[in-house]
Write a protein that holds these residues in place. Sequence first.
Motif: not given
Length: 291
Positions: A109-130
């Motif tokens: 859907k993003a590509r059809d609308g002229g956009l790009s989409f990157v799936d980028a899940p994360i690991s590291g927990g709350q401490a990693g985010a902070e």
Amino acid sequence: MTKLAFLGLGVMGFPMAGHLQAAGHDVCVYNRSPAKAEDWVSKHGGRSAPTPRDAASGADFVMACVGNDDDLRSVCLGPDGAFAGMKEGAIFVDHTTVSAKVTEELYGKARDGGLSFVDAPISGGQAGAENGQLSIMCGGDQAAYDAAEPVMNTYAKLCRRIGVSGAGQMTKMCNQIAIAGLVQGLSEALHFAEEAGLDGRSVVEVISQGAAGSWQMSNRYETMLDDAFEHGFAVDWMRKDLGICLATAEETGASLPVTALVDQFYKDVQNMGGGRWDTSSLFKRLRKVKG
């Protein structure tokens, strides 16, 4: 300075968006409960918006970290969704752990609308985010990833493109599969040590320096022994993720017998009232079984 939107200010998104603002970017945030967005602005500056569309308007990058497939669709699609407000050529970066199926749907859907989409899940927990020390596993077009990587590096220890759209989510499934087995193994080792009359801390001091050592062992054994389970990723969310893993395994033909078993152990923890305990609470389940 880059114009950014960040959608979803939970325990991960709140500090991640803060790192972006601290790095000098122009950040506009959206959260389903506006009070959380107002709290973020009071702490970090920047701006908030009443809808994903408003937050995404004019942004070069839109980052999201929400709850599940339905939450992600709701912030992307519809008249108030981010896709409706994004300018042509903008890049949507999804840090949510969701199914590869919804990722591929939204990529299209993003590509059809002229956009790009990157799936980028994360690991590291709350401490990693902070602490800005997340591991980010990505899928999507190379050019979109190359453009987004410097932005993601604001809160990453390691950021890598694994392959085409959906590859990031598939890699996150590998991460959760590995964690499930590791935490159960650590829980059983500590339980065995207790039943044998050994001091768990002394045991871990020795075995953590050998082949049994792991991040889970180094970072969770003390809180496990202290019967404290408020330090990480919640059981409810882990079961959501393992459900995605098991459903995908059915589609791909992969065999995940240990993952399926540990998922049921986490169900036991939920039945004990531990849905919001962190994933290391598998140890508490073993103590209860003994009792």
